[in-house]
Each structure stands twice: as C-alpha cells, then as structure tokens.
Design a protein around this motif. Sequence first.
Motif, PDB file in Angstrom:
ATOM      1  N   ASP A   1      31.289   5.691  -9.198  1.00 20.98           N
ATOM      2  CA  ASP A   1      31.622   4.779 -10.295  1.00 20.98           C
ATOM      3  C   ASP A   1      30.528   3.738 -10.492  1.00 20.98           C
ATOM      4  O   ASP A   1      30.205   3.357 -11.628  1.00 20.98           O
ATOM      5  CB  ASP A   1      32.954   4.078 -10.035  1.00 20.98           C
ATOM      6  CG  ASP A   1      34.135   5.029 -10.078  1.00 20.98           C
ATOM      7  OD1 ASP A   1      34.010   6.103 -10.699  1.00 20.98           O
ATOM      8  OD2 ASP A   1      35.184   4.704  -9.486  1.00 20.98           O
TER       9      ASP A   1
ATOM     10  N   GLU B   1      27.626   5.456 -12.183  1.00 23.46           N
ATOM     11  CA  GLU B   1      28.021   5.797 -13.554  1.00 23.46           C
ATOM     12  C   GLU B   1      27.897   4.584 -14.471  1.00 23.46           C
ATOM     13  O   GLU B   1      27.453   4.696 -15.624  1.00 23.46           O
ATOM     14  CB  GLU B   1      29.455   6.324 -13.561  1.00 23.46           C
ATOM     15  CG  GLU B   1      29.867   6.966 -14.862  1.00 23.46           C
ATOM     16  CD  GLU B   1      31.130   7.786 -14.724  1.00 23.46           C
ATOM     17  OE1 GLU B   1      31.299   8.723 -15.504  1.00 23.46           O
ATOM     18  OE2 GLU B   1      31.950   7.489 -13.824  1.00 23.46           O
ATOM     19  N   ARG B   2      28.257   3.437 -13.953  1.00 19.71           N
ATOM     20  CA  ARG B   2      28.156   2.202 -14.748  1.00 19.71           C
ATOM     21  C   ARG B   2      26.690   1.887 -15.043  1.00 19.71           C
ATOM     22  O   ARG B   2      26.355   1.452 -16.157  1.00 19.71           O
ATOM     23  CB  ARG B   2      28.825   1.060 -14.000  1.00 19.71           C
ATOM     24  CG  ARG B   2      28.900  -0.229 -14.802  1.00 19.71           C
ATOM     25  CD  ARG B   2      29.752  -1.256 -14.090  1.00 19.71           C
ATOM     26  NE  ARG B   2      29.676  -2.558 -14.746  1.00 19.71           N
ATOM     27  CZ  ARG B   2      30.240  -3.661 -14.289  1.00 19.71           C
ATOM     28  NH1 ARG B   2      30.956  -3.617 -13.167  1.00 19.71           N
ATOM     29  NH2 ARG B   2      30.113  -4.807 -14.941  1.00 19.71           N
TER      30      ARG B   2
ATOM     31  N   LYS C   1      24.237   4.084 -15.211  1.00 21.07           N
ATOM     32  CA  LYS C   1      23.779   5.080 -16.191  1.00 21.07           C
ATOM     33  C   LYS C   1      24.245   4.723 -17.601  1.00 21.07           C
ATOM     34  O   LYS C   1      23.512   4.896 -18.578  1.00 21.07           O
ATOM     35  CB  LYS C   1      24.295   6.466 -15.805  1.00 21.07           C
ATOM     36  CG  LYS C   1      23.617   7.083 -14.597  1.00 21.07           C
ATOM     37  CD  LYS C   1      22.204   7.557 -14.913  1.00 21.07           C
ATOM     38  CE  LYS C   1      22.231   8.816 -15.767  1.00 21.07           C
ATOM     39  NZ  LYS C   1      20.862   9.355 -15.991  1.00 21.07           N
ATOM     40  N   ASP C   2      25.474   4.237 -17.695  1.00 22.55           N
ATOM     41  CA  ASP C   2      26.023   3.855 -19.006  1.00 22.55           C
ATOM     42  C   ASP C   2      25.230   2.720 -19.646  1.00 22.55           C
ATOM     43  O   ASP C   2      25.283   2.531 -20.878  1.00 22.55           O
ATOM     44  CB  ASP C   2      27.499   3.455 -18.881  1.00 22.55           C
ATOM     45  CG  ASP C   2      28.414   4.644 -18.654  1.00 22.55           C
ATOM     46  OD1 ASP C   2      27.977   5.788 -18.895  1.00 22.55           O
ATOM     47  OD2 ASP C   2      29.563   4.437 -18.226  1.00 22.55           O
TER      48      ASP C   2
END
Length: 231
Positions: free
Chosen positions: A84, A87-88, A90-91
């Motif tokens: 997570d 992922e944050r 990458k976002d």
Amino acid sequence: MIKIGGLQKFSLIDFPSRISAVIFTQGCNLRCPFCHNRNLVLPEYYGQTLDIKYVFNFLESRKKMIEGVVITGGEPTIYREITDFIERIKDMGFLVKLDTNGTNPEILVELINKKLLNYIAMDIKASFGKYEELAGIKIDLNKIRESIKVILNSNVEYEFRTTLVRDLITYTDIIKIGQMIKGAKRYVLQNFVYSENVIDKSLKNSYGFPETDRKKLKNVLKKYVKEVILR
C-alpha cells in the motif's frame, strides 16, 4: 505500520539513470556483520522515526524535481503494508526502486504482479554454503532461491549485488554466486568500506578486494551474467 528511519531528499546514484529521493525503513530480519546501517537494524540504536505524513508531503513538493523514489532499509519487505505504501508513491507519479535482501519472495511477487516496481536491487550475501554466516542469522535459503527466480523471470529492471569483505567472503564464493544467478542481466560487486555505523566493530581493519582480484572476478563472472559492475 511502516516505520521510516530516514529520508535522503536527493540522490543521483541510488536509482540508476534517475534523480531520486531515498526512504529508509526501520527494522531488518538479518544481522549481516558488514552492514553499515546498524541504526536501522539493531533496536538499541534506533533513532526517532519520521511521520509518514511528512514523507508524503515532502514527495508531493518534489514532483517536478525528482523522478523516482528508492525504498531501502533495513529491510522494507518485513512490513506487510509495504504494498500500500509503494502504491501510494506510484499514484503520485514516481518511479519506484526497491532494495531487498530477498527473504520475502511472496512480497516481491505481489509488488511485481501489481506493477508497482520499476527497479529491484537484491543483495546476495554469500554462496549458499556460507549464507547464514554472512546473514548473521538462521534463514530459509529456499526463500532466497525463490526471490532470485522471481526477479530473473520478471519484466522489471534489476540488479543483484554482493558486498566484498576480504575477511568474510572469498573469490570462490563470488564465482558460486555467479552460478546461483546464472543468466542475470546485471551483477554489482561493491567493496566493503568500514564506517562507525557497521554492525560488527571487529571489522574495523577489514577491507574489500584488491582491484586486480575484482577485475579477474569480472572477467570470470561474464560466463554467468551479462554485465558485471564494480563499485
């Protein structure tokens, strides 16, 4: 919850061909004597952690200045929340490089399958016969084998790397590692340099390999890997 032990705000060397920031996670499941990050590995030397909000606010403010973020440690994959977390990042539009010791291949698989990694650097501590000695703790060698396999078969850019400590690892050990990672794109040999933050203080008078030996290794290793880099 992920504990952040440090943040390097700018780097030109940690993410190949990319301007990056480096995030250091606190905590590690190995105790390599030559590790120079004891403040991230040994609880008795832990410093104050950084607030995750601060880290993300910093990254938000650097979107136009850096291309990538390096997640290193310690060992980032000891945290189940690492997926997570990445992922944050990458976002936010950053490329991500992960430094790992390969003891948690299931995390690697998850991160690769979710396309969250742009580069992986896995440390190979030693040949399998000496692995636990240089890892400083009993480990499941099948996990190391699996991580090597996962990385070799991935579509992610990667490197394997080994620290050369003349008193702990031999020329023959390095050749055996080359055989372990046969077919790899890139293998980095980095010479040990003592610092006050090394876990085992008895290595104070230890050194890396002489330049002549490193060049010989490079030539021999080309039988097993495509590119050998000396650092």
